[in-house]
Scaffold this active site. Structure first.
Site, PDB file in Angstrom:
ATOM      1  N   ALA A 112       0.857  -1.180   0.000  1.00 24.80           N
ATOM      2  CA  ALA A 112       0.000   0.000   0.000  1.00 24.80           C
ATOM      3  C   ALA A 112       0.899   1.238   0.000  1.00 24.80           C
ATOM      4  O   ALA A 112       2.104   1.150   0.219  1.00 24.80           O
ATOM      5  CB  ALA A 112      -0.918   0.020   1.223  1.00 24.80           C
ATOM      6  N   LYS A 113       0.311   2.380  -0.243  1.00 22.91           N
ATOM      7  CA  LYS A 113       1.040   3.649  -0.152  1.00 22.91           C
ATOM      8  C   LYS A 113       0.029   4.765   0.000  1.00 22.91           C
ATOM      9  O   LYS A 113      -1.119   4.656  -0.433  1.00 22.91           O
ATOM     10  CB  LYS A 113       1.888   3.881  -1.408  1.00 22.91           C
ATOM     11  CG  LYS A 113       3.113   4.747  -1.160  1.00 22.91           C
ATOM     12  CD  LYS A 113       4.190   3.984  -0.421  1.00 22.91           C
ATOM     13  CE  LYS A 113       5.445   4.836  -0.235  1.00 22.91           C
ATOM     14  NZ  LYS A 113       6.531   4.053   0.399  1.00 22.91           N
TER      15      LYS A 113
END
Length: 424
Positions: A112-113
């Site tokens: 994720a980011k």
């Protein structure tokens, strides 16, 4: 979601670059068409408006994102950056790389980011706190110790993680330190987490120089980017005996062929805020730094800094990708064709941060904490295992090192998705 819709949503140079890397790796391992798009594209994304009252009473609305790429192998894991040039496509590419990085290291996470379009240097401490808390408040139903665990990245730090953990804990009604990593030690942070990425980069540089029969005591290092990762890499390599001859931040670079006093540079940076006018060497540009003659080049800033234009002019023996995506697809081909530069790809090179974040998360869940020596020893063990697997893949299939690392990471994620099947 169709290919056309996905491509339009995330379309950017950096996302196209990440997709080209995926396609090359998927072709190399003959990944089934039935699983390709499921493995390639992000699972979901969220865009939010973040109104913040400024110190003068005005209200500014910032834009923030979170992309969760893969949820098949565990909760999502990935950093959060505050930067004025953040885009949804960039965040999606970084989330994709995090999936391969976690998979390669054997961590039970998906990638994720997150990002907010802001220059944090333009905010007061109070405004920065309000923005950090508002971001977590907007994301509170998407983040959590078993859903998605955030961490510091460009423009964020342990204090921002502390505010976010407090916001989330107040929402759920109990302290939840596992919602973020990279926290202060007093709030459940891990020993060794602050320096983990840079320490991991330095450890792998030492290992690869050893493989290349180059003494680290005789090596010279140029580091583009002197934030947390770049500065910790510089400190670790200096302690190992290497000579750091160049460092830089967004204002420019400093070059000293006799070696730079890293602790003096850090003290100056803490005082002045930027490296401009630091008297430890000659002022040069970031572009000139990349082309210096050196043993090790460490791009530790943002994406796409090594390009088809400067790749033919590089004069290093080893590139250690401390940043995510610093080398474009075209530059990759040039470097591989040259054959005189070894490369440690980002998904391996800078994985120390997420590995020790994993240790922090484990310690939070168990409420049982480890000493620094134990953390670093465990970090080195995982890095050794990941390096060995990449080198085996490289030799077995005669791949370049990046392709070897990506095929391992992507193959494991695809296998997990295939095993779980489709629901409903």
């Amino acid at each position: 979601m169709s290919k056309a819709v996905v491509s339009a949503l995330y379309d950017s140079d950096v996302f196209r670059m990440a997709c080209r890397q995926f396609d090359q790796a998927a072709d190399a391992i003959n990944l089934s068409e039935s699983i390709r798009d499921r493995t390639k594209y992000p699972r979901r994304c969220l865009a939010v408006s973040l109104p913040v009252q400024r110190d003068n009473g005005a209200v500014t609305v910032f834009e923030g994102y979170r992309v969760q790429h893969n949820l098949s192998t565990g909760p999502c894991k990935g950093g959060l950056r505050f930067h004025e040039h953040v885009t949804l496509g960039e965040v999606a590419a970084l989330a994709m790389w995090m999936s391969w990085k976690c998979s390669l290291a054997g961590l039970p996470y998906g990638g994720a980011k997150g990002g907010v379009i802001v220059n944090p240097r333009d905010l007061s401490a109070k405004e920065l706190e309000h923005l950090s808390r508002r971001y977590m408040q907007e994301m509170v139903n998407f983040l959590g110790p078993q859903q998605d665990i955030a961490a510091p990245d460009v423009g964020t730090n342990d204090q921002i993680m502390a505010w976010m953990m407090d916001t989330y804990s107040n929402h759920v009604g109990h302290i939840a330190p596992g919602v973020v990593t990279g926290k202060p030690l007093s709030l459940g942070g891990s020993q060794g987490r602050r320096e983990a990425t840079g320490a991991g980069v330095a450890y792998l540089v030492g290992k690869y120089l050893e493989d290349m029969a180059i003494s680290i005591g005789q090596s010279t290092v140029a580091i583009q980017g002197f934030g947390n990762v770049g500065s910790e890499t510089a400190l670790a390599l200096s302690a190992m005996g290497a000579k750091v001859i160049a460092i830089s931040d967004y204002t420019g670079a400093v070059y000293n062929p006799a070696g730079i006093d890293i602790r003096k540079a850090l003290a100056y940076l803490q005082y002045a805020g930027v490296l401009t006018d630091f008297d430890g060497g000659e002022a040069i540009s970031n572009e000139q730094l990349l082309e210096l003659e050196c043993t090790v080049l460490v791009p530790a800033a943002l994406e796409r800094v090594i390009t088809k234009d400067n790749a033919p002019r590089l004069r290093c023996r080893l590139i250690a990708e401390a940043a995510n995506g610093p080398t474009t697809n075209e530059a990759d081909r040039i470097i591989e064709q040259r054959g005189d530069i070894e490369l440690i790809p980002d998904v391996l090179c800078n994985s120390g941060g997420v590995i020790v974040s994993y240790f922090e998360w484990l310690q939070n869940l168990q409420s049982f904490y480890w000493g620094r020596d134990e953390v670093i020893a465990k970090l080195h063990g995982i890095l050794d295992k990941a390096k060995d697997s990449v080198e085996y893949q490289k030799r077995k299939f005669k791949f370049g090192r990046r392709l070897a690392a990506l095929t391992l990471g992507i193959g494991r994620v695809a296998e997990a998705k295939q095993s779980r099947g489709l629901f409903p």
